[in-house]
Scaffold this motif. Sequence first.
Motif, PDB file in Angstrom:
ATOM      1  N   GLU A  37       0.830  -1.207   0.000  1.00 27.09           N
ATOM      2  CA  GLU A  37       0.000   0.000   0.000  1.00 27.09           C
ATOM      3  C   GLU A  37       0.865   1.259   0.000  1.00 27.09           C
ATOM      4  OE1 GLU A  37      -2.874  -0.041   3.142  1.00 27.09           O
ATOM      5  OE2 GLU A  37      -3.678  -1.982   2.520  1.00 27.09           O
ATOM      6  N   GLU A  39       3.840   1.526  -1.277  1.00 26.23           N
ATOM      7  CA  GLU A  39       4.411   1.673  -2.613  1.00 26.23           C
ATOM      8  C   GLU A  39       3.404   2.308  -3.563  1.00 26.23           C
ATOM      9  OE1 GLU A  39       6.433  -0.946  -6.203  1.00 26.23           O
ATOM     10  OE2 GLU A  39       5.806  -1.947  -4.357  1.00 26.23           O
ATOM     11  N   HIS A  40       2.154   1.864  -3.489  1.00 25.19           N
ATOM     12  CA  HIS A  40       1.113   2.460  -4.332  1.00 25.19           C
ATOM     13  C   HIS A  40       0.906   3.935  -3.984  1.00 25.19           C
ATOM     14  CE1 HIS A  40      -0.067  -1.182  -6.379  1.00 25.19           C
ATOM     15  NE2 HIS A  40      -0.134  -1.822  -5.213  1.00 25.19           N
TER      16      HIS A  40
END
Length: 78
Positions: A37, A39-40
């Motif tokens: 999450e 990274e997103h």
Amino acid sequence: MLLAAGLADLAVSTLGSVLGAARGLLRRSDAAELAAEAEHDLMARGRLALERHTAAVPPAHLEILARHALARRAAGDV
């Protein structure tokens, strides 16, 4: 590139809170999901940061209204 821009934006805006959150992440069992999450989120931040700094600035609202008024005046629609 988006990831790097996201990291830079994150570092500037929330450096203090990131350190506290990192300590909390080390104690969690769902760290892999949280890392994905994050990274997103960093990719999205990078995209927004690049758009914010590379996009052309749209004309101001009053400038648009003034142009319409001049066009109507020139057309005789006053």
